[in-house]
Scaffold this motif. Structure first.
Motif, mmCIF file in Angstrom:
data_model
loop_
_atom_site.group_PDB
_atom_site.id
_atom_site.type_symbol
_atom_site.label_atom_id
_atom_site.label_comp_id
_atom_site.label_asym_id
_atom_site.label_seq_id
_atom_site.Cartn_x
_atom_site.Cartn_y
_atom_site.Cartn_z
ATOM 1 N N PRO A 50 60.767 -90.026 -66.644
ATOM 2 C CA PRO A 50 60.619 -89.233 -67.864
ATOM 3 C C PRO A 50 61.638 -88.116 -67.986
ATOM 4 C CG PRO A 50 58.896 -88.683 -66.283
ATOM 5 C CD PRO A 50 59.638 -89.865 -65.720
ATOM 6 N N LEU A 51 62.430 -87.878 -66.917
ATOM 7 C CA LEU A 51 63.457 -86.849 -66.972
ATOM 8 C C LEU A 51 64.777 -87.375 -67.514
ATOM 9 C CD1 LEU A 51 62.867 -84.979 -63.587
ATOM 10 C CD2 LEU A 51 61.921 -84.497 -65.846
ATOM 11 N N MET A 52 64.865 -88.683 -67.746
ATOM 12 C CA MET A 52 66.090 -89.233 -68.314
ATOM 13 C C MET A 52 66.297 -88.662 -69.719
ATOM 14 S SD MET A 52 67.056 -93.146 -69.188
ATOM 15 C CE MET A 52 68.724 -93.583 -69.658
ATOM 16 N N PRO A 53 67.538 -88.237 -70.054
ATOM 17 C CA PRO A 53 67.754 -87.614 -71.369
ATOM 18 C C PRO A 53 67.303 -88.457 -72.550
ATOM 19 C CG PRO A 53 69.666 -87.268 -69.949
ATOM 20 C CD PRO A 53 68.745 -88.183 -69.207
ATOM 21 N N TYR A 54 67.379 -89.792 -72.431
ATOM 22 C CA TYR A 54 67.022 -90.652 -73.553
ATOM 23 C C TYR A 54 65.574 -91.137 -73.501
ATOM 24 C CZ TYR A 54 71.927 -90.832 -74.848
ATOM 25 O OH TYR A 54 73.186 -90.489 -75.242
ATOM 26 N N PHE A 55 64.809 -90.707 -72.514
ATOM 27 C CA PHE A 55 63.447 -91.212 -72.350
ATOM 28 C C PHE A 55 62.591 -90.901 -73.573
ATOM 29 C CE2 PHE A 55 59.128 -91.400 -70.742
ATOM 30 C CZ PHE A 55 59.152 -92.501 -69.898
ATOM 31 N N ALA A 56 62.676 -89.669 -74.069
ATOM 32 C CA ALA A 56 61.868 -89.287 -75.231
ATOM 33 C C ALA A 56 62.288 -90.069 -76.468
ATOM 34 C CB ALA A 56 61.982 -87.786 -75.482
ATOM 35 N N LEU A 57 63.579 -90.346 -76.589
ATOM 36 C CA LEU A 57 64.050 -91.134 -77.730
ATOM 37 C C LEU A 57 63.467 -92.540 -77.680
ATOM 38 C CD1 LEU A 57 66.052 -91.163 -80.178
ATOM 39 C CD2 LEU A 57 67.702 -92.190 -78.609
ATOM 40 N N VAL A 58 63.476 -93.155 -76.496
ATOM 41 C CA VAL A 58 62.904 -94.494 -76.340
ATOM 42 C C VAL A 58 61.401 -94.460 -76.635
ATOM 43 C CG1 VAL A 58 62.566 -96.421 -74.742
ATOM 44 C CG2 VAL A 58 64.671 -95.075 -74.643
ATOM 45 N N LEU A 59 60.742 -93.401 -76.174
ATOM 46 C CA LEU A 59 59.316 -93.249 -76.455
ATOM 47 C C LEU A 59 59.067 -93.191 -77.961
ATOM 48 C CD1 LEU A 59 56.499 -92.853 -75.222
ATOM 49 C CD2 LEU A 59 56.952 -90.389 -75.227
ATOM 50 N N GLY A 60 59.944 -92.492 -78.678
ATOM 51 C CA GLY A 60 59.813 -92.421 -80.130
ATOM 52 C C GLY A 60 59.971 -93.788 -80.784
ATOM 53 N N PHE A 61 60.897 -94.601 -80.281
ATOM 54 C CA PHE A 61 61.060 -95.957 -80.815
ATOM 55 C C PHE A 61 59.781 -96.771 -80.614
ATOM 56 C CE2 PHE A 61 65.864 -95.570 -79.898
ATOM 57 C CZ PHE A 61 66.090 -95.061 -81.155
ATOM 58 N N CYS A 62 59.158 -96.618 -79.434
ATOM 59 C CA CYS A 62 57.908 -97.347 -79.165
ATOM 60 C C CYS A 62 56.782 -96.872 -80.077
ATOM 61 C CB CYS A 62 57.511 -97.167 -77.702
ATOM 62 S SG CYS A 62 58.630 -97.933 -76.509
ATOM 63 N N GLN A 63 56.745 -95.574 -80.343
ATOM 64 C CA GLN A 63 55.667 -95.022 -81.172
ATOM 65 C C GLN A 63 55.768 -95.471 -82.621
ATOM 66 O OE1 GLN A 63 56.116 -90.862 -80.320
ATOM 67 N NE2 GLN A 63 54.789 -90.945 -78.507
ATOM 68 N N ARG A 64 56.935 -95.943 -83.039
ATOM 69 C CA ARG A 64 57.037 -96.515 -84.381
ATOM 70 C C ARG A 64 56.162 -97.763 -84.508
ATOM 71 N NH1 ARG A 64 63.525 -96.541 -85.880
ATOM 72 N NH2 ARG A 64 63.908 -94.299 -85.644
ATOM 73 N N TRP A 65 56.016 -98.483 -83.399
ATOM 74 C CA TRP A 65 55.264 -99.737 -83.419
ATOM 75 C C TRP A 65 53.820 -99.545 -82.956
ATOM 76 C CZ3 TRP A 65 57.965 -103.202 -85.936
ATOM 77 C CH2 TRP A 65 59.370 -103.113 -85.908
ATOM 78 N N ARG A 66 53.584 -98.561 -82.104
ATOM 79 C CA ARG A 66 52.215 -98.281 -81.662
ATOM 80 C C ARG A 66 52.031 -96.765 -81.637
ATOM 81 N NH1 ARG A 66 49.871 -100.310 -75.936
ATOM 82 N NH2 ARG A 66 49.866 -102.354 -76.966
ATOM 83 N N PRO A 67 51.535 -96.177 -82.718
ATOM 84 C CA PRO A 67 51.306 -94.726 -82.736
ATOM 85 C C PRO A 67 50.387 -94.323 -81.587
ATOM 86 C CG PRO A 67 51.108 -95.641 -84.936
ATOM 87 C CD PRO A 67 51.216 -96.810 -84.007
ATOM 88 N N GLY A 68 50.740 -93.228 -80.922
ATOM 89 C CA GLY A 68 49.964 -92.773 -79.784
ATOM 90 C C GLY A 68 50.422 -93.332 -78.459
ATOM 91 N N PHE A 69 51.397 -94.230 -78.480
ATOM 92 C CA PHE A 69 51.962 -94.754 -77.225
ATOM 93 C C PHE A 69 52.540 -93.587 -76.435
ATOM 94 C CE2 PHE A 69 55.167 -97.027 -74.665
ATOM 95 C CZ PHE A 69 54.404 -98.086 -74.183
ATOM 96 N N GLY A 70 52.091 -93.423 -75.184
ATOM 97 C CA GLY A 70 52.412 -92.212 -74.434
ATOM 98 C C GLY A 70 53.431 -92.407 -73.338
ATOM 99 N N VAL A 71 53.693 -91.293 -72.641
ATOM 100 C CA VAL A 71 54.646 -91.294 -71.537
ATOM 101 C C VAL A 71 54.231 -92.309 -70.475
ATOM 102 C CG1 VAL A 71 55.616 -89.907 -69.662
ATOM 103 C CG2 VAL A 71 55.348 -88.914 -71.940
ATOM 104 N N GLY A 72 52.937 -92.325 -70.148
ATOM 105 C CA GLY A 72 52.460 -93.270 -69.141
ATOM 106 C C GLY A 72 52.660 -94.706 -69.555
ATOM 107 N N GLY A 73 52.504 -94.983 -70.851
ATOM 108 C CA GLY A 73 52.716 -96.344 -71.330
ATOM 109 C C GLY A 73 54.139 -96.802 -71.121
ATOM 110 N N LEU A 74 55.111 -95.917 -71.413
ATOM 111 C CA LEU A 74 56.509 -96.301 -71.245
ATOM 112 C C LEU A 74 56.872 -96.412 -69.768
ATOM 113 C CD1 LEU A 74 59.166 -97.020 -72.490
ATOM 114 C CD2 LEU A 74 59.686 -94.591 -72.761
ATOM 115 N N ILE A 75 56.366 -95.489 -68.946
ATOM 116 C CA ILE A 75 56.642 -95.567 -67.505
ATOM 117 C C ILE A 75 56.110 -96.887 -66.940
ATOM 118 C CG2 ILE A 75 56.104 -94.578 -65.249
ATOM 119 C CD1 ILE A 75 56.074 -91.841 -66.551
ATOM 120 N N SER A 76 54.869 -97.232 -67.295
ATOM 121 C CA SER A 76 54.275 -98.450 -66.751
ATOM 122 C C SER A 76 54.961 -99.697 -67.288
ATOM 123 C CB SER A 76 52.777 -98.489 -67.071
ATOM 124 O OG SER A 76 52.558 -98.503 -68.474
#
Length: 530
Positions: A461-487
């Motif tokens: 989650p410390l990668m500079p683009y991690f939050a951006l990727v998380l935002g892309f995922c949240q477009r398809w599943r609102p509420g998709f969290g940090v743990g979801g992307l890590i897993s």
């Protein structure tokens, strides 16, 4: 169909009361639940900065230090609470934010891509492409595009990932799996790439001054990792494909598009098809323009002061601007022909909407930029890297095992220093000379470093683009969290790291060439041989 085989992306059977999830799914579910309890990434950085300040004070007080192998200077841990560091923090705060490299890449690309997305060009192009692409090949194509994306600097994160999500949605597969597969490919491109590019020039360029500590005549061979990275690409594609099909997609389950999402497989109307053709002509014009800027006599995107692949460095570095112009030209053409852009005010409105969508990332960039800057001021990153490298040297391991240990060391340092070039600049002056004296070439050391850097970042989650990727995922599943992307990314990270370790070990054991005139072994000059 044979037992155990399932069409990629097909729905799983619903779990009944007697059905038990596989262990790996249950473990990843637990990681997701734990990760979702983490605060927003901005506050994760805030807590880490607080810990960094405390660590810097303690390390400075006890005298933690290391010797800089380049100039012999004693590097001491610096407290971040000294008057000088506090002054730097407050005075340089605007420059710290604006100097954060990923921020510029993201904003510039999205300024053009946002217009293309909002007028419907990207959706139309994907629908046209996916209508003729076999379902089975969607995943490897997405991963391959990720692997070659490093030729466009970091714009692969900004451009490819949302397109991959839409591509998966277009064939009825879970779009988050598409984003994850593309993310794995882009990060994996640091060690797996069919063709050398600007990253090779950057990393091997940093290896050169480190190697000259031992051999003042050594010159970097900028295609010295070509064969190795091409092999890495051949390994990463099937590995990531397997992870997507057998771990990530089954765990995500079937995907049902929300009601307010436009269908991704709607046939193109005659107007859309006409606009798409002319947008393609505009895009082709931009490509020809960039080719002329690199190939025409007196072309400005070629550095004629150097020979070899390095002369193309300006061209590769211009590709971020090239993608901005490409998306802008295509988007303006498509929007004009479909009637969505009628005046110059429409262009400004669409661009403003695109920038507004990037506000959460700008907030994160502020926190990430200051963490990286403060970590640099403390000297702790360099000190940790130097002592870690010296510990490996003291083990006396065989060459293949030693190189595999470097892969693991690099992966561990990914959690401390996110930038590949910054990390290599810190540890190359230790690792490269040390391994040269042990008979290992700078090219082989660099290749091992690249392999370690290419897998762990995607799950951090410390990668500079991690939050951006998380935002892309949240477009398809609102509420998709940090743990979801890590897993979602951990299976890729583990599989690609395992494959990378095997590749490095076998490559060095079999003494295969790493590139043209670049081997595994190095013979030190007789004057310095021990």
């Amino acid at each position: 169909m044979r037992r155990g085989l399932r069409p990629l992306g097909s729905p799983l059977k619903p779990e009944g009361p007697l059905t038990r999830k596989p262990f790996i799914h249950r473990a990843l579910d637990a990681i997701e639940r734990l990760g979702d309890r983490l605060p927003d990434p901005v506050f994760i950085f805030a807590w880490i900065i607080g810990g960094l300040v405390l660590a810097s004070v303690i390390c400075a007080w006890v005298g933690v230090s290391a010797i800089n192998p380049v100039d012999g200077e004693l590097l001491r841990a610096q407290s971040l609470l000294t008057p000088a560091n506090i002054q730097t923090l407050l005075v340089e705060m605007p420059r710290t934010l604006t100097g954060f490299a990923p921020l510029g890449y993201v904003l510039l690309i999205m300024l053009g891509a946002g217009i293309a997305e909002r007028v419907g060009l990207l959706s139309a192009a994907i629908r046209a492409m996916m209508s003729r692409t076999p379902r089975l090949l969607v995943t490897p194509v997405v991963i391959f595009l990720g692997l070659i994306a490093n030729h466009a600097a970091d714009s692969g994160f900004v451009i490819l990932l949302p397109l991959a999500g839409a591509a998966f949605a277009a064939v009825g597969r879970h779009p988050i799996a598409g984003v994850a597969a593309a993310f794995a490919g882009v990060v994996g491109s640091f060690a797996g790439n069919p063709l050398p590019g600007q990253f090779d020039a950057l990393i091997l360029g940093l290896s050169e001054p480190a190697a000259r500590l031992i051999d003042p005549t050594w010159t970097a061979n900028l295609v010295g990792n070509w064969y190795f990275t091409a092999a890495g690409a051949l390994v990463f594609i099937p590995v990531a494909w397997w992870v997507t099909a057998h771990v990530v997609e089954p765990r995500l389950g079937p995907w049902t598009p929300p009601e307010n999402l436009p269908p991704q497989d709607t046939p193109l109307s005659p107007l859309e098809r006409h606009a798409l053709i002319w947008s393609g002509v505009a895009v082709l014009g931009v490509i020809l323009l960039w080719a002329a800027l690199a190939l025409a006599p007196g072309a400005p995107l070629v550095d004629r002061s150097v020979e070899g692949p390095a002369r193309w460095t300006p061209f590769f570095r211009s590709l971020v601007a090239g993608f901005f112009v490409l998306f802008l030209a295509g988007g303006l053409t498509y929007g004009r022909l479909t009637g969505q852009i009628r005046t110059d005010r429409d262009v400004v409105r669409l661009a403003s909407e695109s920038m507004a969508s990037m506000a959460p990332y700008i907030v994160l960039a502020f926190a990430a930029a200051h963490f990286i800057a403060m970590f640099t001021w403390s000297n702790l990153g360099v000190i940790i890297a130097i002592h870690g490298a010296e510990t490996i040297r003291a083990t006396g391991l065989p060459i293949p095992v030693l190189l595999m240990a470097i892969v693991l060391l690099t992966a561990a340092l990914d959690m401390l220093i996110g930038s590949a070039s910054a990390k290599w600049a810190a540890i190359a002056p230790v690792l490269v000379p040390m391994l040269m004296l042990l008979g290992i070439s700078p090219e082989m050391t660099t290749a091992a470093y690249r392999m370690g850097d290419s897998s762990v970042n995607m799950a951090s989650p410390l990668m500079p683009y991690f939050a951006l990727v998380l935002g892309f995922c949240q477009r398809w599943r609102p509420g998709f969290g940090v743990g979801g992307l890590i897993s979602a990314m951990l299976p890729y990270s583990a599989a690609m790291m395992s494959a990378g370790l095997i590749l490095v070990g076998l490559w060095s054991a079999l003494e295969l060439p790493l590139g043209p005139q670049a081997g595994v072994h190095y013979s030190p000059p007789s004057a310095i041989s021990r």
